[in-house]
Enzyme design. Structure first.
Site, PDB file in Angstrom:
ATOM      1  N   TYR A 105      -4.866  30.523  -9.672  1.00 33.18           N
ATOM      2  CA  TYR A 105      -5.039  31.198 -10.452  1.00 33.18           C
ATOM      3  C   TYR A 105      -4.564  31.159 -11.991  1.00 33.18           C
ATOM      4  O   TYR A 105      -4.284  30.929 -13.316  1.00 33.18           O
ATOM      5  CB  TYR A 105      -4.652  32.864  -9.742  1.00 33.18           C
ATOM      6  CG  TYR A 105      -5.482  33.326  -9.447  1.00 33.18           C
ATOM      7  CD1 TYR A 105      -7.418  33.248  -9.328  1.00 33.18           C
ATOM      8  CD2 TYR A 105      -5.408  33.575  -8.173  1.00 33.18           C
ATOM      9  CE1 TYR A 105      -7.888  33.512  -8.421  1.00 33.18           C
ATOM     10  CE2 TYR A 105      -6.276  33.945  -6.876  1.00 33.18           C
ATOM     11  CZ  TYR A 105      -7.685  33.676  -7.336  1.00 33.18           C
ATOM     12  OH  TYR A 105      -8.380  34.379  -5.586  1.00 33.18           O
ATOM     13  N   GLU A 158      -8.554  40.649   3.255  1.00 33.83           N
ATOM     14  CA  GLU A 158      -9.259  39.292   2.942  1.00 33.83           C
ATOM     15  C   GLU A 158     -10.720  39.201   2.981  1.00 33.83           C
ATOM     16  O   GLU A 158     -11.061  38.657   1.971  1.00 33.83           O
ATOM     17  CB  GLU A 158      -8.587  38.114   4.202  1.00 33.83           C
ATOM     18  CG  GLU A 158      -7.095  38.578   4.751  1.00 33.83           C
ATOM     19  CD  GLU A 158      -6.972  36.795   4.046  1.00 33.83           C
ATOM     20  OE1 GLU A 158      -7.131  36.263   3.730  1.00 33.83           O
ATOM     21  OE2 GLU A 158      -5.623  36.501   4.930  1.00 33.83           O
TER      22      GLU A 158
END
Length: 321
Positions: A105, A158
Site C-alpha cells: 500500500y 482476513e
C-alpha cells in the site's frame, strides 16, 4: 541432567498434510509489489475526481492498518497455540506476506500521492474511530483470547474486514481503470483467501474437540463478534462511501464476505446476502486469478509462477472430516 534435544523440522514426516499443501500453495503464490508497474496507472488516477482519490487514500490507509495488525500481532498470537512445527512454518510464511501486503500500500501511495497527502492519509488512519475500533476489537482478542477465539478473530479479519476496502479497486478494475493497483489487490486477495481458509481449518480441528455445550458457547461468541464487527463496519463504510453513493452496494459485499468468513469457520451464514446479490462487476474482479503481463515489461500472475488459484474449499474438506 542432559538437555532436551532441539528438534529439526522434518518435512518428510507430516502430521497434518494440510500444512504441507498450504506451504506449497503459498510459496507458489509468492510475489513482491516492486514488480508491479504502478506508475502505468497515473493517467487513470488523474481522471478520478477529488472525492474518489480521497476515498481510495482512506481505503488503502485502512487496509495498511489491518495488515500491520495481522503481521505484528495476529500471527504471533496464533503461534502460541500451534500444533506442529510445520504449522509454525506456514504461519511464518503468512506473517511475512502480511508484511508484504502492508508495504504494498505504501508503494501505491508513493506512486499516486504527494508526500503531504501520504502524511494526511496515515494521520487519518491512525486516528479514525471506526478503523481504530475494529483494530482494537481484534487485537484485544489476540492479547487475551483462547486459541479458538484468536483463530476466529483472525479469520474474520482476513475473510471479512478487508473487503470494505477491496470493493473500490475491484470496481475500478471492472470499469477498466487502475489495473495495476487492482493487480496488487488481487494478489493480496488471493493470499488472504488461503490464509482465511487455512486458519479456519485449524479452528475447526480445535472446535471439533469441544463438548457439545462448549461448541454452542463458542458458536454464539463468534456470531456476536461478527455482528459487533459488522455494525462498526457499516459505520466505516458510510464514512468512506456515502459521498460517492456506493454505501449500500458495499454493505452487500461485506455481508457476503462475513458469511464467507463464517463458512471458513464451519458455521452457517449470518446474513441473507449471496454472490448473486453482489455487484457483478466486483464479483468478477474478486476472482483470485491475476492478469497476464509481458515478462520483460510487467510481472503478473504472482511473479509469473502460473495462474495459481487460491485453495478451494473442497481441497480442505477431506482433511477436516
Amino acid at each position: 541432567m542432559a538437555n532436551k534435544p532441539y528438534i529439526a523440522i522434518n518435512w518428510n514426516s507430516i502430521e497434518d498434510m494440510l500444512d504441507k499443501l498450504t506451504w506449497e500453495k503459498l510459496t507458489e503464490q509468492f510475489w513482491l509489489d516492486t514488480r508491479i508497474p504502478l506508475s502505468n496507472d497515473l493517467d487513470d488516477w488523474r481522471t478520478l475526481s477529488k472525492p474518489e482519490q480521497d476515498m481510495l487514500g482512506k481505503v488503502f490507509g485502512g487496509l495498511t492498518l489491518l495488515d500491520t495488525l495481522q503481521s505484528q500481532d495476529g500471527i504471533a498470537a496464533m503461534k502460541e497455540d500451534m500444533r506442529t512445527q510445520h504449522e509454525e512454518a506456514v504461519l511464518n510464511n503468512i506473517q511475512f506476506m502480511e508484511s508484504v501486503h502492508a508495504k504494498s500500500y505504501s508503494s501505491i501511495f508513493s506512486t499516486l500521492n504527494t508526500k503531504a497527502e501520504i502524511e494526511d492519509i496515515f494521520n487519518w488512519t491512525n486516528s479514525n474511530e471506526f478503523i481504530q475500533r475494529k483494530a482494537s476489537l481484534i487485537n484485544d482478542i489476540y492479547k487475551t483470547g483462547n486459541q479458538l477465539e484468536k483463530k476466529a478473530a483472525s479469520v474474520l479479519l482476513e475473510s471479512f474486514l478487508f473487503y470494505s476496502g477491496f470493493y473500490a479497486p475491484l470496481w475500478y478494475l471492472g470499469n477498466n481503470k487502475l489495473p495495476n493497483v487492482a493487480e496488487i489487490i488481487k494478489l493480496i486477495l488471493r493470499d488472504e483467501s488461503v490464509h482465511g481458509t487455512y486458519i479456519g481449518y485449524k479452528f475447526q480441528i480445535a472446535f471439533n474437540q469441544l463438548s457439545e455445550a462448549e461448541q454452542e458457547e463458542m458458536k454464539n461468541w463468534v456470531y456476536m463478534l461478527t455482528y459487533e464487527l459488522y455494525n462498526n463496519e457499516v459505520k466505516y463504510t458510510q464514512y468512506i462511501y456515502d459521498e460517492l453513493g456506493w454505501t449500500e452496494r458495499v454493505k452487500v459485499f461485506i455481508r457476503y464476505n462475513a458469511n464467507k468468513a463464517l463458512q471458513n469457520l464451519g458455521f452457517d451464514p449470518l446474513f441473507p446476502d449471496t454472490a448473486d446479490d453482489v455487484n457483478p462487476i466486483v464479483m468478477n474482479g474478486i476472482s483470485t486469478g491475476t492478469s497476464n503481463h509481458d515478462f520483460f515489461s510487467q510481472v503478473g500472475n504472482g511473479y509469473l509462477l502460473g495462474a495459481v488459484e487460491a485453495m478451494e474449499d473442497e481441497d480442505y474438506v477431506k482433511w477436516i472430516d
